[in-house]
Motif scaffolding. Structure first.
Motif, PDB file in Angstrom:
ATOM      1  N   GLU A  80     -15.735 -17.657 -19.585  1.00 19.54           N
ATOM      2  CA  GLU A  80     -16.448 -18.460 -18.587  1.00 19.54           C
ATOM      3  C   GLU A  80     -15.602 -19.705 -18.329  1.00 19.54           C
ATOM      4  O   GLU A  80     -14.683 -19.998 -19.092  1.00 19.54           O
ATOM      5  N   PRO A  81     -15.897 -20.425 -17.255  1.00 16.35           N
ATOM      6  CA  PRO A  81     -15.001 -21.541 -16.912  1.00 16.35           C
ATOM      7  C   PRO A  81     -14.748 -22.500 -18.078  1.00 16.35           C
ATOM      8  O   PRO A  81     -13.624 -22.951 -18.275  1.00 16.35           O
ATOM      9  N   HIS A  82     -15.754 -22.782 -18.866  1.00 15.41           N
ATOM     10  CA  HIS A  82     -15.608 -23.789 -19.918  1.00 15.41           C
ATOM     11  C   HIS A  82     -15.383 -23.131 -21.274  1.00 15.41           C
ATOM     12  O   HIS A  82     -15.406 -23.826 -22.297  1.00 15.41           O
ATOM     13  N   CYS A  83     -15.182 -21.837 -21.305  1.00 17.86           N
ATOM     14  CA  CYS A  83     -15.271 -21.137 -22.567  1.00 17.86           C
ATOM     15  C   CYS A  83     -14.346 -19.934 -22.589  1.00 17.86           C
ATOM     16  O   CYS A  83     -14.542 -18.967 -21.867  1.00 17.86           O
ATOM     17  N   GLY A  84     -13.286 -20.043 -23.382  1.00 20.22           N
ATOM     18  CA  GLY A  84     -12.334 -18.945 -23.494  1.00 20.22           C
ATOM     19  C   GLY A  84     -12.300 -18.451 -24.923  1.00 20.22           C
ATOM     20  O   GLY A  84     -13.087 -17.602 -25.328  1.00 20.22           O
ATOM     21  N   ASP A 140     -13.265 -19.975 -27.548  1.00 27.12           N
ATOM     22  CA  ASP A 140     -14.459 -20.360 -28.295  1.00 27.12           C
ATOM     23  C   ASP A 140     -15.698 -19.759 -27.645  1.00 27.12           C
ATOM     24  O   ASP A 140     -16.404 -20.408 -26.887  1.00 27.12           O
ATOM     25  N   LEU A 186     -19.419 -21.079 -27.095  1.00 27.84           N
ATOM     26  CA  LEU A 186     -19.864 -21.986 -26.037  1.00 27.84           C
ATOM     27  C   LEU A 186     -20.491 -21.251 -24.858  1.00 27.84           C
ATOM     28  O   LEU A 186     -20.964 -21.883 -23.919  1.00 27.84           O
ATOM     29  N   ALA A 237      -5.012 -15.534 -26.769  1.00 27.76           N
ATOM     30  CA  ALA A 237      -3.657 -16.067 -26.637  1.00 27.76           C
ATOM     31  C   ALA A 237      -2.923 -15.867 -27.965  1.00 27.76           C
ATOM     32  O   ALA A 237      -3.550 -15.746 -29.018  1.00 27.76           O
ATOM     33  N   GLY A 270      -1.369 -17.667 -29.980  1.00 26.18           N
ATOM     34  CA  GLY A 270      -1.714 -18.604 -31.053  1.00 26.18           C
ATOM     35  C   GLY A 270      -2.968 -18.163 -31.793  1.00 26.18           C
ATOM     36  O   GLY A 270      -3.105 -18.398 -33.007  1.00 26.18           O
TER      37      GLY A 270
END
Lengths: 598, 598
Positions: free
Chosen positions: B167-171, B173, B176, B443, B445
Motif C-alpha cells: 500500500e502507499p505507506h506500507c511495503g 512493514d 502497517l 528488497a 536488504g
C-alpha cells in the motif's frame, strides 16, 4: 521532484582546510579568488543550480529533444530560457582566459561549480561542458586568428562547441576513421563523412555550433597517424564574425538513449562541409587529447555529481519513510513505525555513498588544483610534478568516480524500494543518467588501459613513484599519532596492496601483455581506493587539528568527517586485497577459452 | 534485435551430471520425466521462448501497457496472441497438480523452463509467474471448494493471478496495512482499500483475474498478527464457474516505471469488493509467505535469466565488433581490426557473467530439486533436510542472483560501448528490466535480514550447520585429488570465511542486534559466493570424471567448464575475504552519525 542543496560547506572545507587555498594566492587567477570571493561564488552557483537547472531536470528527461524534418533540433521546454540566464550570469567563462572574455579564475573553482550544475541537471550541463572542451582544444592548438574568431563567442556562450570523434564502425579505435577532408583552394577543407553519438550536436540554445571534427586528409597515412582536427562551424562566420551561410553539416537523427534525454545526441552528417585545420596536419589526435583530458575530468565530476544528488534524496526519503522498527528497540514509539534511517542496512547504503562522495570531491579538487599549478606555477619542478599527477589521476577519476557514481545512484534508488523504480521520484533517472558516464569519453575499460598501459610507465614511472612517496610519507608522518592510527593503518595496508600490484605488473606484464590487460580494471579501482583513502586521511587529519584548536559551530561537521573516514576504512578499504588477489591471478583463466566457446 | 538461444545443453549437464536426475526417478512426477522427456521438453521450451516470447520483448518495452478511461488495460501488441499460444501449449501447468489439470512434472523442470521464458521476455513471463504464486497459495491454504473453483482455471491459464500486499505507506512493514475486510452475511467479506505496485493487476490476457489480497478484518489485532488473506476475483464466478458480475476492484492507474514496461503494474482500488477468506483469519501472512517463497525463487531465476540473455548478446557483439588489436599481437591481420573479444578486459566482463550464470543455474536447479524432495521424498529426514536447504537458500538465491543479474546486465551493456546506451541494441532494456528484481518480492536488504536474522538461527542453526557440513565434506573428499585442488582450496578458503563470519555474528549480534543488520548484506553475498563456488566445485568434478571416462563430442564443453570454474575461483572467490573484513568491522562507524547529520 528531487531536492538539491549544493554542498558548499563541504567544498569550502576541501578548498580551505585540505588544499590550503590561501597558500596559492600568489598564482595568476588565484589572487582574485580570495576565500570570501570563493565562498560567494560557490553560494551563488549552488543557488543557480537549484533554482534554474534543477526544475528542468525531470521535465527535460520526460520530454527529451525533438528533431524536425529539416534537421533542426529543439531542446526541452525551458532550456532556452535557462541557457540565456546561464550565459548572462557568466558561468561559462568562469575560468576562461580574460583575453577572450573569461574571468580567469582557477579551474579548481570551475570544477566545483561544475559539480553543482551537473548534480542539478547533468543533461543540461553537458551543453556548456562540451563547449569548455572545445575551447581548450582551440586555445592550445588553434591559430591566433582562429582563437580571435571563435573563443570570445564560445567563452560568452553565444556559440557552443562539440567533439566529433565516433563513427558507426569506429569508437575506441580512432585509427579506423573514414571521414575525409579534401583541401579547397582557399586553404580550407571539404569535410565529408558521418559521426555518431555527438552530444549537443544540434540544438536551439546558441546562434552557432562549432564542431571540432576528426578527419583524414586525402592521402594521409592510415591509422591514427593520419588524423587531423578541423573546426567546422554550423554557420560559416562572416568577415565581421557574425554567423553567415549554413555549412554542409546537419543532424541526421537523434539517438534514442537510456538517459540524458535533455541532451541532443546526434548523428551528424558532413557533406562537403567547410572546415579549417586546427594545429598541424595528421597531428589531430594530440589536439583531441587536450579536449578529451578536459572532458574526462568533467565526466568524473558527473559521476560525483549524480552520486551527490542521489544521496541527498535518499537521505530525505530515509528520514521520512516510516517502516519497521529499529533492531535494538523502537526509536520513535510515538509514530506508527520508525523512519528507515534507523536500519543498519539503509545506513550502509547511505554511508557508502557519502564516504565516496566526500573523498571523491576532495580528489577532484585536489587534482584540479594540480591542473592549475601545472599551468600557473612558477617553478618548473612544481609544474612537472603537478602535470604528472594530473596525467596519472585523470583515468582514475574518470573510471573510478563514474563506476562508483553509478553504483551509488543504484544504491540510493534501492533506499526507496519500489518507489525508486517508478519515474515520479526521479531516482531511476539518476541511474539512467549516471550510466553514460561509464561509457563516453573512453569507456572505463579504456581508462584502465590508459592507466596501466601508458601512465604507469611514462618517464620511467616518475608519476606513480611520486604518488607512492607522497601517500607513504603521509602515513609515516602520522604513524605515531594515536588518533590518526586507525586511518593511516588502513591506508598503509591499501598502499601496500597497490605497490604489490604494481610490482606484479612490472614482473609479469612485460613478457605477457595480456597480464596487464587482465589486471587493468582491478588495478584502476585499487588505485582509486588508495587515492580516496589518502583524501580521507588528509580530511581526518584536518578535522582533528581543527577540533583540537576548538571548532565552535563546526564541531559536529568535523566529528562527522571522522566518523565517515572511519567508515571508509572499515567498509571500503578492505576491497584492495580482493583487487590484488584478482590481479595476481593473471590472465590465464581469463584468456583460455576459444572465442567460439563463449 | 537481441538474439537468444536457450542454454539447453548446460541445463541438461546440471540435471543429469550434477543432480543425478535418474536417481530420483522413483519420486512422484519424476517417473514421467525421464531424461529423454526432459530433453525434449527443454528443447521445445527453448524454441517457444525464442520464437514466441523474444520477438515481443523489445516492442513490448517500447509500447508498454495502456489504461483506458474505464480502467481496462491492454497489453502491448502481440501479447494476447502469444499468451493464447502459451496456454495452448500447456506451459503454465507443467508442474501443477494433475488433480487440477496440471502435468505434475517436477518443479525443478518448471524452474528451468521459467529461466528460458524470463530470458526471452521477462515482463511477459511475469503474467504466468504471478499466477503460479497464486496457485501455490490457494493449493496450500485454500478450502477444497476454493481449490475446485479456481485452480483448474488458473492452471489452464484462462484465469490469471496476482499478489496484493503493498500500500502507499506500507511495503516491507506489512503490519502497517490498512485495507479493510468487513464480513458479509453470506460468509464473504467486503474489501476496501488501495494497493500499489500490483504486477499484472489488470490486463487483457485472461478472462478473469484472481487477486490474492492482504487485508485486516474489522476488529482484528494491530500489526502483522491481524492480517488475513482473501481471494478477490475481478469477475465473481457464477455457479457453473463462468465469470459473472464485475467485482468492486479496478485499476486506478498504471505506474510509470524504469522497465518491465510490458507488464501492467497497477494501482488497484478495492471499493467494497467481494472477497473470500483463504485459510484462517489473521493468519494471512503465513499464506502469503507460501506465495512469496515461490515468488522469491522465481525472482532469483529472473536475475539469472536477464544475465544469460545479456551475456549471449554481449558475446555476439564482442565477436563481431572490430576495434583495436590484441595486446600480444594481432589475431586477425586480414581484417581492419581484431574483434574485441581478443581484449582481456572484454573477456573479464564476459567470463565474469558466464561464471556467475552457470553456477547460478546449477544453484537454482539444485535448490529446486530440494524443493521437490521436500514435498515428494518418502523419508521424513530427507524432506526435512531438503526443506532446511530451501529455506536457507531462498533469500540467497533471490538476493545474490538478482544483484549479480543486474551487475551482469550492466557489464554486458558495457561491452557494447556507446551502442549499449542506445535503445536499438536492446542492452539498456536488460539493465532496466533486471533492476526491479533487486527490489520486488522483498528488497534485497530484506532478503539479507531474513537470512541473518531468521534463517540462520532456525531450529538451533540446523540448516546452516548442514550446509557447512555438506560443503566441508565435499572439500575434504577431494582434498587429495590433485586435479581438484585448485577448486577445493579456494572453496575451502571461502567456506572458512563464511564460518568465521557466522561465528562473528553469533558472538557479536546477540547483545547488539545492529551488528547483525550491519553485517547482513555482506553476509548474504559471502554466502552466495560460497554456494556458487560449491556448485563450481561439483561441476568441475563432474567434468573431470566425464573427461577421464572419454567424453567424445562433449570434450570441449567439459574443458570449458574447467576453465570457467578456475576463473570463478581466481576472480570471484577472493571477494569472500573482503566481505568478512567488512562484517567484522561491526556497526559502530555505520551507526554513529545522528540522523540529522546525513
Amino acid at each position: 521532484m528531487p531536492v538539491y542543496q549544493a554542498p558548499v560547506a563541504d567544498t569550502l572545507f576541501v578548498l580551505n582546510d585540505i588544499l590550503g587555498w590561501e597558500r596559492h594566492g600568489n598564482l595568476p587567477g588565484f589572487s582574485d579568488a580570495t576565500p570570501d570571493v570563493v565562498e560567494a561564488i560557490l553560494g551563488e552557483a549552488g543557488r543557480f543550480a537549484a533554482d534554474v537547472f534543477l526544475p528542468l531536470n525531470q521535465s527535460g528527461d520526460l520530454e527529451g529533444c525533438h528533431r524536425a524534418a529539416d534537421g533542426s533540433v529543439t531542446t526541452p521546454k525551458g532550456f532556452r530560457e535557462a541557457y540565456a540566464q546561464f550565459r548572462e550570469a557568466g558561468w561559462g567563462g568562469l575560468s576562461a582566459d580574460p583575453e577572450f572574455g573569461g574571468q580567469g579564475l582557477p579551474h579548481t573553482l570551475a570544477a566545483a561549480v561544475n559539480e553543482f550544475l551537473s548534480s542539478s541537471n547533468m543533461a543540461f550541463a553537458m551543453y556548456p561542458g562540451l563547449t569548455r572542451g572545445a575551447i581548450a582544444a582551440i586555445e592550445h592548438h588553434g591559430a591566433p586568428e582562429q582563437k580571435a574568431l571563435y573563443l570570445p563567442k564560445m567563452v560568452d556562450g553565444i556559440w557552443t562547441g562539440t567533439m566529433n570523434l565516433t563513427e558507426p564502425h569506429c569508437g575506441t579505435d580512432l585509427g579506423l576513421l573514414r571521414t575525409r577532408a579534401v583541401p579547397n583552394a582557399d586553404g580550407s577543407f571539404a569535410i565529408s563523412g558521418q559521426k555518431i553519438f555527438i552530444s549537443a550536436g544540434e540544438h536551439d540554445l546558441s546562434e552557432n555550433i562549432v564542431h571540432l571534427v576528426l578527419a583524414r586528409i586525402e592521402g594521409a597515412p592510415e591509422g591514427v597517424k593520419g588524423i587531423s582536427l578541423f573546426i567546422v562551424p554550423k554557420f560559416l562566420p562572416e568577415e565581421d564574425g557574425r554567423p553567415g551561410a549554413r555549412n554542409g553539416v546537419s543532424c541526421g537523427s537523434l539517438e534514442e538513449k537510456m538517459g540524458i534525454h535533455g541532451n541532443a545526441t546526434c548523428v551528424m552528417n558532413y557533406d562537403g562541409a567547410t572546415g579549417w585545420l586546427v594545429g598541424e596536419a595528421h597531428k589531430g589526435l594530440r589536439a583531441m587529447f587536450t579536449m578529451m583530458n578536459e572532458a574526462r575530468l568533467g565526466v568524473g565530476v558527473q559521476g560525483l555529481a549524480i552520486s551527490e544528488i542521489a544521496y541527498q534524496n535518499a537521505v530525505a526519503y530515509a528520514r521520512d519513510r516510516l517502516q519497521g522498527r529499529a533492531l535494538a528497540g523502537s526509536k520513535h514509539g510515538e509514530k506508527a513505525a520508525d523512519p528507515i534511517i534507523v536500519h543498519p542496512d539503509v545506513r550502509r547504503m547511505l554511508m557508502t555513498i557519502r564516504a565516496v562522495n566526500e573523498a571523491g570531491r576532495a580528489l577532484i579538487l585536489w587534482t584540479a588544483l594540480r591542473g592549475d599549478l601545472a599551468h600557473r606555477a612558477e617553478d618548473p619542478k612544481v609544474r612537472e610534478a603537478a602535470d604528472d599527477w594530473m596525467g596519472l589521476l585523470t583515468p582514475v577519476i574518470k573510471g573510478v568516480l563514474t563506476d562508483k557514481g553509478f553504483e551509488n545512484a543504484v544504491m540510493a534508488q534501492q533506499v526507496y524500494g519500489g518507489h525508486g523504480y517508478v519515474r515520479e521520484w526521479g531516482m531511476e533517472q539518476f541511474v539512467r543518467d549516471a550510466r553514460i558516464a561509464q561509457i563516453y569519453e573512453g569507456a572505463n575499460g579504456i581508462q584502465a588501459l590508459d592507466l596501466v598501459g601508458r601512465k604507469l610507465a611514462l618517464n620511467g614511472g616518475r608519476a606513480i613513484q611520486a604518488f607512492f612517496k607522497e601517500v607513504g610519507a603521509f602515513c609515516e608522518e602520522h604513524r605515531s599519532n594515536e588518533a590518526m592510527a586507525p586511518f593511516t593503518k588502513s591506508l598503509k595496508k591499501g598502499l601496500n596492496d597497490l605497490q604489490s600490484a604494481t610490482m606484479w605488473l612490472m614482473t609479469n606484464a612485460m613478457q605477457k601483455p595480456d597480464n596487464a590487460g587482465a589486471a587493468s580494471t582491478d588495478y584502476m579501482h585499487l588505485f582509486g581506493l588508495v587515492a580516496l583513502g589518502y583524501m580521507w586521511g588528509r580530511m581526518a587529519h584536518a578535522a582533528q587539528e581543527k577540533l583540537a584548536a576548538g571548532a565552535g559551530d563546526d564541531t559536529s561537521f568535523l566529528e562527522n568527517k571522522l566518523v565517515t573516514a572511519r567508515f571508509f576504512m572499515d567498509r571500503l578499504m578492505p576491497e584492495t586485497a580482493a583487487h590484488l588477489a584478482r590481479i595476481s591471478s593473471g590472465a590465464d583463466s581469463m584468456m583460455a577459452l576459444d572465442a567460439d566457446a563463449f
